[in-house]
Design an enzyme around this catalytic site. Structure first.
Site, PDB file in Angstrom:
ATOM      1  N   ARG A 151       0.842  -1.206   0.000  1.00  0.00           N
ATOM      2  CA  ARG A 151       0.000   0.000   0.000  1.00  0.00           C
ATOM      3  C   ARG A 151       0.875   1.253   0.000  1.00  0.00           C
ATOM      4  O   ARG A 151       0.533   2.266  -0.612  1.00  0.00           O
ATOM      5  CB  ARG A 151      -0.944  -0.014   1.215  1.00  0.00           C
ATOM      6  CG  ARG A 151      -2.068  -1.030   1.028  1.00  0.00           C
ATOM      7  CD  ARG A 151      -2.973  -1.068   2.242  1.00  0.00           C
ATOM      8  NE  ARG A 151      -3.585   0.219   2.521  1.00  0.00           N
ATOM      9  CZ  ARG A 151      -4.113   0.552   3.707  1.00  0.00           C
ATOM     10  NH1 ARG A 151      -4.091  -0.311   4.702  1.00  0.00           N
ATOM     11  NH2 ARG A 151      -4.649   1.732   3.887  1.00  0.00           N
ATOM     12  N   GLY A 158     -16.531  11.474   0.888  1.00  0.00           N
ATOM     13  CA  GLY A 158     -15.950  10.194   0.467  1.00  0.00           C
ATOM     14  C   GLY A 158     -15.735   9.192   1.586  1.00  0.00           C
ATOM     15  O   GLY A 158     -14.756   8.465   1.583  1.00  0.00           O
ATOM     16  N   THR A 159     -16.679   9.171   2.521  1.00  0.00           N
ATOM     17  CA  THR A 159     -16.574   8.157   3.589  1.00  0.00           C
ATOM     18  C   THR A 159     -17.887   7.391   3.704  1.00  0.00           C
ATOM     19  O   THR A 159     -18.962   7.983   3.561  1.00  0.00           O
ATOM     20  CB  THR A 159     -16.172   8.768   4.947  1.00  0.00           C
ATOM     21  OG1 THR A 159     -16.154   7.730   5.936  1.00  0.00           O
ATOM     22  CG2 THR A 159     -17.098   9.881   5.401  1.00  0.00           C
ATOM     23  N   SER A 160     -17.775   6.081   3.979  1.00  0.00           N
ATOM     24  CA  SER A 160     -18.978   5.254   4.091  1.00  0.00           C
ATOM     25  C   SER A 160     -19.702   5.495   5.413  1.00  0.00           C
ATOM     26  O   SER A 160     -20.831   5.053   5.588  1.00  0.00           O
ATOM     27  CB  SER A 160     -18.598   3.775   3.976  1.00  0.00           C
ATOM     28  OG  SER A 160     -17.635   3.453   4.973  1.00  0.00           O
ATOM     29  N   HIS A 165      -6.410   8.244  11.572  1.00  0.00           N
ATOM     30  CA  HIS A 165      -5.975   6.839  11.519  1.00  0.00           C
ATOM     31  C   HIS A 165      -4.485   6.706  11.232  1.00  0.00           C
ATOM     32  O   HIS A 165      -4.026   5.655  10.795  1.00  0.00           O
ATOM     33  CB  HIS A 165      -6.806   6.070  10.473  1.00  0.00           C
ATOM     34  CG  HIS A 165      -8.249   5.919  10.852  1.00  0.00           C
ATOM     35  ND1 HIS A 165      -9.230   5.474   9.998  1.00  0.00           N
ATOM     36  CD2 HIS A 165      -8.883   6.153  12.037  1.00  0.00           C
ATOM     37  CE1 HIS A 165     -10.396   5.444  10.632  1.00  0.00           C
ATOM     38  NE2 HIS A 165     -10.215   5.863  11.865  1.00  0.00           N
ATOM     39  N   ASN A 190      -7.827   8.948   6.171  1.00  0.00           N
ATOM     40  CA  ASN A 190      -6.875   8.387   5.210  1.00  0.00           C
ATOM     41  C   ASN A 190      -5.457   8.432   5.756  1.00  0.00           C
ATOM     42  O   ASN A 190      -5.073   9.353   6.474  1.00  0.00           O
ATOM     43  CB  ASN A 190      -6.949   9.157   3.880  1.00  0.00           C
ATOM     44  CG  ASN A 190      -8.332   9.059   3.274  1.00  0.00           C
ATOM     45  OD1 ASN A 190      -9.112   8.197   3.675  1.00  0.00           O
ATOM     46  ND2 ASN A 190      -8.639   9.924   2.341  1.00  0.00           N
ATOM     47  N   VAL A 191      -4.684   7.423   5.350  1.00  0.00           N
ATOM     48  CA  VAL A 191      -3.310   7.310   5.844  1.00  0.00           C
ATOM     49  C   VAL A 191      -2.316   7.607   4.720  1.00  0.00           C
ATOM     50  O   VAL A 191      -1.134   7.306   4.827  1.00  0.00           O
ATOM     51  CB  VAL A 191      -3.052   5.902   6.437  1.00  0.00           C
ATOM     52  CG1 VAL A 191      -3.901   5.680   7.684  1.00  0.00           C
ATOM     53  CG2 VAL A 191      -3.332   4.788   5.414  1.00  0.00           C
ATOM     54  N   ASP A 192      -2.821   8.218   3.636  1.00  0.00           N
ATOM     55  CA  ASP A 192      -1.983   8.417   2.443  1.00  0.00           C
ATOM     56  C   ASP A 192      -1.227   9.736   2.422  1.00  0.00           C
ATOM     57  O   ASP A 192      -0.373   9.960   1.552  1.00  0.00           O
ATOM     58  CB  ASP A 192      -2.824   8.263   1.166  1.00  0.00           C
ATOM     59  CG  ASP A 192      -4.049   9.185   1.123  1.00  0.00           C
ATOM     60  OD1 ASP A 192      -3.991  10.284   1.707  1.00  0.00           O
ATOM     61  OD2 ASP A 192      -5.055   8.805   0.498  1.00  0.00           O
TER      62      ASP A 192
HETATM   63  P1  OAD Z   1     -14.822   3.146   2.655  1.00  0.00           P
HETATM   64  O1  OAD Z   1     -14.160   2.300   1.637  1.00  0.00           O
HETATM   65  O2  OAD Z   1     -15.597   2.478   3.742  1.00  0.00           O
HETATM   66  O3  OAD Z   1     -15.826   4.150   1.928  1.00  0.00           O
HETATM   67  C1  OAD Z   1     -15.427   4.897   0.813  1.00  0.00           C
HETATM   68  C2  OAD Z   1     -16.572   5.823   0.473  1.00  0.00           C
HETATM   69  O4  OAD Z   1     -16.163   6.661  -0.589  1.00  0.00           O
HETATM   70  C3  OAD Z   1     -17.841   5.099  -0.005  1.00  0.00           C
HETATM   71  O5  OAD Z   1     -18.961   5.646   0.688  1.00  0.00           O
HETATM   72  C4  OAD Z   1     -17.897   5.415  -1.496  1.00  0.00           C
HETATM   73  O6  OAD Z   1     -19.223   5.512  -1.965  1.00  0.00           O
HETATM   74  C5  OAD Z   1     -17.194   6.755  -1.552  1.00  0.00           C
HETATM   75  N1  OAD Z   1     -16.532   7.076  -2.821  1.00  0.00           N
HETATM   76  C6  OAD Z   1     -15.850   6.263  -3.663  1.00  0.00           C
HETATM   77  N2  OAD Z   1     -15.318   6.955  -4.684  1.00  0.00           N
HETATM   78  C7  OAD Z   1     -15.669   8.259  -4.495  1.00  0.00           C
HETATM   79  C8  OAD Z   1     -15.401   9.483  -5.185  1.00  0.00           C
HETATM   80  N3  OAD Z   1     -14.676   9.526  -6.291  1.00  0.00           N
HETATM   81  N4  OAD Z   1     -15.926  10.630  -4.688  1.00  0.00           N
HETATM   82  C9  OAD Z   1     -16.663  10.626  -3.552  1.00  0.00           C
HETATM   83  N5  OAD Z   1     -16.932   9.497  -2.849  1.00  0.00           N
HETATM   84  C10 OAD Z   1     -16.444   8.338  -3.296  1.00  0.00           C
HETATM   85  O7  OAD Z   1     -13.700   4.124   3.261  1.00  0.00           O
HETATM   86  P2  OAD Z   1     -13.720   4.971   4.618  1.00  0.00           P
HETATM   87  O8  OAD Z   1     -15.074   5.512   4.886  1.00  0.00           O
HETATM   88  O9  OAD Z   1     -12.591   5.903   4.552  1.00  0.00           O
HETATM   89  O10 OAD Z   1      -9.848   2.222   8.820  1.00  0.00           O
HETATM   90  O11 OAD Z   1     -13.413   3.834   5.661  1.00  0.00           O
HETATM   91  C11 OAD Z   1     -13.219   4.170   7.006  1.00  0.00           C
HETATM   92  C12 OAD Z   1     -12.149   3.309   7.629  1.00  0.00           C
HETATM   93  O12 OAD Z   1     -12.453   1.928   7.393  1.00  0.00           O
HETATM   94  C13 OAD Z   1     -10.776   3.456   7.018  1.00  0.00           C
HETATM   95  O13 OAD Z   1     -10.059   4.558   7.514  1.00  0.00           O
HETATM   96  C14 OAD Z   1     -10.111   2.167   7.414  1.00  0.00           C
HETATM   97  C15 OAD Z   1     -11.230   1.207   7.108  1.00  0.00           C
HETATM   98  O14 OAD Z   1     -11.237   0.029   7.836  1.00  0.00           O
HETATM   99  C16 OAD Z   1      -8.751   1.637   9.318  1.00  0.00           C
HETATM  100  O15 OAD Z   1      -7.967   1.012   8.641  1.00  0.00           O
HETATM  101  C17 OAD Z   1      -8.606   1.853  10.788  1.00  0.00           C
END
Ligand code: OAD
Length: 247
Positions: free
Chosen positions: A69, A189-191, A118, A101-103
């Site tokens: 990654r 952009g978060t679920s 995170h 995000n960790v990027d």
């Molecule tokens: P997710 O993968 O759960 O969610 C990504 C979100 O981004 C979804 O709701 C998509 O619909 C949306 N999405 C995708 N492409 C997009 C775009 N181009 N523009 C806008 N939205 C878009 O990722 P996170 O919510 O970040 O934790 O997940 C939260 C945490 O779960 C992460 O930090 C990680 C993971 O387990 C750890 O590792 C501790």
């Protein structure tokens, strides 16, 4: 692209703006998300990779996965969504950005007041003596060997928050305060599946902020917020910035 009058007006007038971002904001840069179709958690099991027991059981596997990654992250660049948030920060008196995000792409894009809830994949440290690892140690991980601390021989781990671990205290405290004080809060952009981060937009709403999410689909917390702007953040955020600058 058109936005609701309420969002444009509230954001244009807002003195205090706070933002939460998730993997979706980096998707257009080429960083895989977690829960979308083809996302990381569909291909890999969090319990085998993202917790300390898994790491101690099989450090090479976990280091290798994070090194992979890390390689992706070092090969990508911020996209217009990251840059729009950095510009929004310049336009506001009080601005806070909390990211899951960790990027490191927000910092690379020029955002300043950033809390990495995170952690950051670009940093690694020794689990025994906590010494940060050098570029040389990182290269060892990339060769697929078990990477160990140069000073004490302890295992090296990425500076990210794993399941079952606490968020960095100061980062979360400032994100929580910013959410409580915000006039407008953007969840991008978060679920909304992982707490406590997912609770931040809800906390903002509870304290009177106008809360909009920007996502390609409504998130798990959408029903608790004021509105969902559907679209890719790399397109929506620059357009929203233009809309408020021209208000
Ligand atoms: P997710 O993968 O759960 O969610 C990504 C979100 O981004 C979804 O709701 C998509 O619909 C949306 N999405 C995708 N492409 C997009 C775009 N181009 N523009 C806008 N939205 C878009 O990722 P996170 O919510 O970040 O934790 O997940 C939260 C945490 O779960 C992460 O930090 C990680 C993971 O387990 C750890 O590792 C501790």
């Amino acid at each position: 692209m058109s936005f609701s009058d309420r969002l444009v007006e509230r954001l244009a007038r807002a003195d205090r703006v706070a933002v939460l971002t998730g993997a979706g904001i980096s998707a257009e840069s080429g960083v895989p998300t977690f829960r979308d179709p083809g996302g990381l958690w569909q291909k890999f099991k969090p319990e085998e990779l993202a917790n300390v027991e898994a790491f101690l059981r099989n450090p090479e596997l976990v280091q290798g996965w994070y090194a992979h990654r890390g390689e992706i992250i070092r090969s990508v660049a911020p996209n217009p969504g990251h840059y729009a948030l950095a510009e929004l920060e310049q336009a506001k008196r009080h601005f806070h950005l909390a990211t899951q995000n960790v990027d490191g792409l927000h910092l690379q894009a020029g955002s300043q007041n950033v809390a990495e809830l995170h952690g950051n994949l670009r940093r690694i440290y020794c689990i025994d003596c906590e010494t940060p690892a050098s570029e040389h140690d990182l290269a060892v991980i990339e060769k697929g060997e078990t990477a160990r601390c140069m000073s004490c021989g302890g295992l090296l781990r990425p500076d990210v928050v794993w399941f079952g671990e606490m968020l960095p205290h100061d980062a979360y405290a400032e994100a929580y305060l910013a959410a409580r004080q915000a006039d407008v809060y953007l969840s991008v952009g978060t679920s909304g599946a992982v707490y406590p981060a997912a609770g931040l937009p809800i906390e903002a709403k509870r304290n009177g902020a106008y809360v909009a999410e920007i996502n390609i689909q409504p998130s798990e917390i959408a029903f608790q917020l004021d509105e969902t702007v559907l679209g890719q953040s790399g397109e929506v955020l620059p357009a929203l910035l233009q809309a408020i600058l021209g208000f």
